[in-house]
Design a protein around this motif. Structure first.
Motif, PDB file in Angstrom:
ATOM      1  N   LYS A  30      -2.018   6.692  -4.787  1.00 47.98           N
ATOM      2  CA  LYS A  30      -3.426   6.786  -4.437  1.00 47.98           C
ATOM      3  C   LYS A  30      -4.274   6.570  -5.696  1.00 47.98           C
ATOM      4  O   LYS A  30      -4.023   7.162  -6.744  1.00 47.98           O
ATOM      5  CB  LYS A  30      -3.735   8.160  -3.829  1.00 47.98           C
ATOM      6  CG  LYS A  30      -2.866   8.500  -2.615  1.00 47.98           C
ATOM      7  CD  LYS A  30      -3.006   7.455  -1.507  1.00 47.98           C
ATOM      8  CE  LYS A  30      -2.202   7.804  -0.265  1.00 47.98           C
ATOM      9  NZ  LYS A  30      -0.763   7.509  -0.396  1.00 47.98           N
ATOM     10  N   LYS A  66      -4.138   0.219  -7.999  1.00 46.74           N
ATOM     11  CA  LYS A  66      -4.772  -1.043  -7.604  1.00 46.74           C
ATOM     12  C   LYS A  66      -3.732  -2.108  -7.304  1.00 46.74           C
ATOM     13  O   LYS A  66      -2.709  -2.217  -7.984  1.00 46.74           O
ATOM     14  CB  LYS A  66      -5.740  -1.508  -8.688  1.00 46.74           C
ATOM     15  CG  LYS A  66      -6.938  -0.578  -8.848  1.00 46.74           C
ATOM     16  CD  LYS A  66      -7.900  -1.076  -9.899  1.00 46.74           C
ATOM     17  CE  LYS A  66      -9.143  -0.186  -9.961  1.00 46.74           C
ATOM     18  NZ  LYS A  66      -8.805   1.188 -10.411  1.00 46.74           N
ATOM     19  N   ILE A 106       0.836  -1.200   0.000  1.00 43.75           N
ATOM     20  CA  ILE A 106       0.000   0.000   0.000  1.00 43.75           C
ATOM     21  C   ILE A 106       0.873   1.253   0.000  1.00 43.75           C
ATOM     22  O   ILE A 106       0.612   2.207  -0.745  1.00 43.75           O
ATOM     23  CB  ILE A 106      -0.955  -0.013   1.207  1.00 43.75           C
ATOM     24  CG1 ILE A 106      -2.033  -1.083   1.007  1.00 43.75           C
ATOM     25  CG2 ILE A 106      -1.598   1.361   1.418  1.00 43.75           C
ATOM     26  CD1 ILE A 106      -2.894  -1.317   2.223  1.00 43.75           C
ATOM     27  N   SER A 135      -9.029  -2.185   5.328  1.00 39.46           N
ATOM     28  CA  SER A 135     -10.232  -1.527   4.819  1.00 39.46           C
ATOM     29  C   SER A 135     -10.863  -0.648   5.895  1.00 39.46           C
ATOM     30  O   SER A 135     -11.281   0.482   5.620  1.00 39.46           O
ATOM     31  CB  SER A 135     -11.245  -2.572   4.336  1.00 39.46           C
ATOM     32  OG  SER A 135     -10.759  -3.283   3.222  1.00 39.46           O
ATOM     33  N   TRP A 184      -7.269   1.205   2.048  1.00 42.40           N
ATOM     34  CA  TRP A 184      -7.690   0.793   0.712  1.00 42.40           C
ATOM     35  C   TRP A 184      -9.159   0.414   0.742  1.00 42.40           C
ATOM     36  O   TRP A 184      -9.780   0.379   1.807  1.00 42.40           O
ATOM     37  CB  TRP A 184      -6.824  -0.346   0.193  1.00 42.40           C
ATOM     38  CG  TRP A 184      -6.898  -1.679   0.927  1.00 42.40           C
ATOM     39  CD1 TRP A 184      -7.763  -2.040   1.940  1.00 42.40           C
ATOM     40  CD2 TRP A 184      -6.062  -2.823   0.690  1.00 42.40           C
ATOM     41  NE1 TRP A 184      -7.523  -3.323   2.340  1.00 42.40           N
ATOM     42  CE2 TRP A 184      -6.497  -3.836   1.590  1.00 42.40           C
ATOM     43  CE3 TRP A 184      -5.034  -3.102  -0.187  1.00 42.40           C
ATOM     44  CZ2 TRP A 184      -5.891  -5.099   1.628  1.00 42.40           C
ATOM     45  CZ3 TRP A 184      -4.446  -4.361  -0.149  1.00 42.40           C
ATOM     46  CH2 TRP A 184      -4.874  -5.333   0.756  1.00 42.40           C
ATOM     47  N   LYS A 185      -9.728   0.170  -0.440  1.00 43.74           N
ATOM     48  CA  LYS A 185     -11.102  -0.298  -0.525  1.00 43.74           C
ATOM     49  C   LYS A 185     -11.183  -1.476  -1.480  1.00 43.74           C
ATOM     50  O   LYS A 185     -10.441  -1.562  -2.466  1.00 43.74           O
ATOM     51  CB  LYS A 185     -12.047   0.818  -0.971  1.00 43.74           C
ATOM     52  CG  LYS A 185     -11.803   1.353  -2.370  1.00 43.74           C
ATOM     53  CD  LYS A 185     -12.804   2.443  -2.717  1.00 43.74           C
ATOM     54  CE  LYS A 185     -12.559   3.007  -4.118  1.00 43.74           C
ATOM     55  NZ  LYS A 185     -13.537   4.088  -4.448  1.00 43.74           N
ATOM     56  N   THR A 208       2.271   2.146  -3.426  1.00 45.37           N
ATOM     57  CA  THR A 208       1.293   2.279  -4.503  1.00 45.37           C
ATOM     58  C   THR A 208       0.652   3.658  -4.458  1.00 45.37           C
ATOM     59  O   THR A 208       0.251   4.139  -3.389  1.00 45.37           O
ATOM     60  CB  THR A 208       0.205   1.200  -4.378  1.00 45.37           C
ATOM     61  OG1 THR A 208       0.826  -0.090  -4.388  1.00 45.37           O
ATOM     62  CG2 THR A 208      -0.778   1.277  -5.543  1.00 45.37           C
ATOM     63  N   TYR A 252      -7.896  -4.512  -4.776  1.00 45.16           N
ATOM     64  CA  TYR A 252      -8.121  -3.423  -3.828  1.00 45.16           C
ATOM     65  C   TYR A 252      -7.526  -2.146  -4.401  1.00 45.16           C
ATOM     66  O   TYR A 252      -6.495  -2.177  -5.063  1.00 45.16           O
ATOM     67  CB  TYR A 252      -7.477  -3.729  -2.475  1.00 45.16           C
ATOM     68  CG  TYR A 252      -8.285  -4.669  -1.614  1.00 45.16           C
ATOM     69  CD1 TYR A 252      -9.042  -4.183  -0.561  1.00 45.16           C
ATOM     70  CD2 TYR A 252      -8.297  -6.031  -1.869  1.00 45.16           C
ATOM     71  CE1 TYR A 252      -9.798  -5.043   0.236  1.00 45.16           C
ATOM     72  CE2 TYR A 252      -9.046  -6.912  -1.081  1.00 45.16           C
ATOM     73  CZ  TYR A 252      -9.788  -6.402  -0.026  1.00 45.16           C
ATOM     74  OH  TYR A 252     -10.545  -7.258   0.742  1.00 45.16           O
ATOM     75  N   GLU A 253      -8.202  -1.038  -4.147  1.00 51.11           N
ATOM     76  CA  GLU A 253      -7.729   0.271  -4.599  1.00 51.11           C
ATOM     77  C   GLU A 253      -7.209   1.074  -3.419  1.00 51.11           C
ATOM     78  O   GLU A 253      -7.889   1.209  -2.394  1.00 51.11           O
ATOM     79  CB  GLU A 253      -8.852   1.033  -5.282  1.00 51.11           C
ATOM     80  CG  GLU A 253      -8.448   2.410  -5.813  1.00 51.11           C
ATOM     81  CD  GLU A 253      -9.587   3.114  -6.511  1.00 51.11           C
ATOM     82  OE1 GLU A 253      -9.842   4.288  -6.168  1.00 51.11           O
ATOM     83  OE2 GLU A 253     -10.235   2.492  -7.371  1.00 51.11           O
ATOM     84  N   VAL A 254      -6.006   1.588  -3.558  1.00 47.80           N
ATOM     85  CA  VAL A 254      -5.388   2.374  -2.483  1.00 47.80           C
ATOM     86  C   VAL A 254      -6.085   3.720  -2.375  1.00 47.80           C
ATOM     87  O   VAL A 254      -6.338   4.403  -3.387  1.00 47.80           O
ATOM     88  CB  VAL A 254      -3.875   2.548  -2.746  1.00 47.80           C
ATOM     89  CG1 VAL A 254      -3.251   3.482  -1.707  1.00 47.80           C
ATOM     90  CG2 VAL A 254      -3.182   1.196  -2.753  1.00 47.80           C
TER      91      VAL A 254
END
Length: 207
Positions: free
Chosen positions: A147, A150, A142, A173, A178-179, A145, A204-206
């Motif tokens: 913002k 992915k 994370i 989460s 991330w989400k 990576t 997951y997206e940061v």
């Protein structure tokens, strides 16, 4: 007791044991895995192409091994892949394929030698799992990576999965690191060799 390298790789107790095992296995690793019907690279590549546009760079292949995961992505046009692994033997195999812009000797779970927000996509195939990379490996992935970038990775989803791995996903989460974007259904990742092993691929997206 099974003597198959695939089975034995899940039984190592220390990072040093794992490093030695993969150094010794490196030249035969891909042949052995493919003989089991190894499906994680195809599944991750499929998910990756759905979520990551061509032209996205740079991309981190975390725990790249000999490059079995990067090969299909490079074949269809993704570029500037950086590979990291803790096995010199595996890195030697990857280096001969000439598919990475850079390869580095690094250990998952330790601090990675990249600046914050460096990568726009990350793949991690068959690495963050019991006996291999620890659950806290996600913290560094994370960090490095960007913002909105992915992280696409496989995770065991069978009864032998250890609870700290799915718990780590939930904790990250909950704290807003991330989400969750997407997960496959559980699938048999090595149906001809280790049919009891199930994996899912997650995106997951940061934040």
């Amino acid at each position: 007791m099974s003597k198959r390298p695939v089975d034995q790789s899940y039984k190592v107790q220390t990072t040093e044991d794992a490093r030695n095992a993969y150094d010794n296995w490196s030249m035969q690793y891909e042949a052995d895995l493919c003989a089991t019907g190894y499906r994680i690279p195809a599944m991750i590549a499929t998910v990756f192409t759905h979520h990551i546009p061509l032209g996205t760079t740079p991309i981190l292949d975390a725990g790249c091994g000999g490059g079995i995961q990067a090969e299909p992505l490079v074949e269809i046009g993704y570029r500037d892949l950086v590979g990291i692994d803790f096995s010199d033997g595996m890195l030697d195999v990857a280096r001969k394929k000439s598919i990475y812009s850079n390869l580095k000797y690094q250990t998952m779970g330790d601090t990675l030698d990249f600046s914050d927000n460096y990568f726009y996509a990350v793949i991690c195939s068959g690495v963050i799992t019991p006996g291999h990379a620890p659950a806290n490996s996600f913290d560094e992935l994370i960090r490095v990576t960007n913002k909105g970038g992915k992280i696409i990775f496989s995770l065991r989803s069978d009864e032998k999965q250890m609870p700290e791995y799915p718990k780590k996903l939930q904790d990250l989460s909950f704290c807003g690191a991330w989400k969750h974007i997407f997960s496959t259904k559980p699938f048999h990742s090595m149906p001809y060799g280790e049919p009891e092993v199930l994996h899912q691929v997650h995106v997951y997206e940061v934040i």
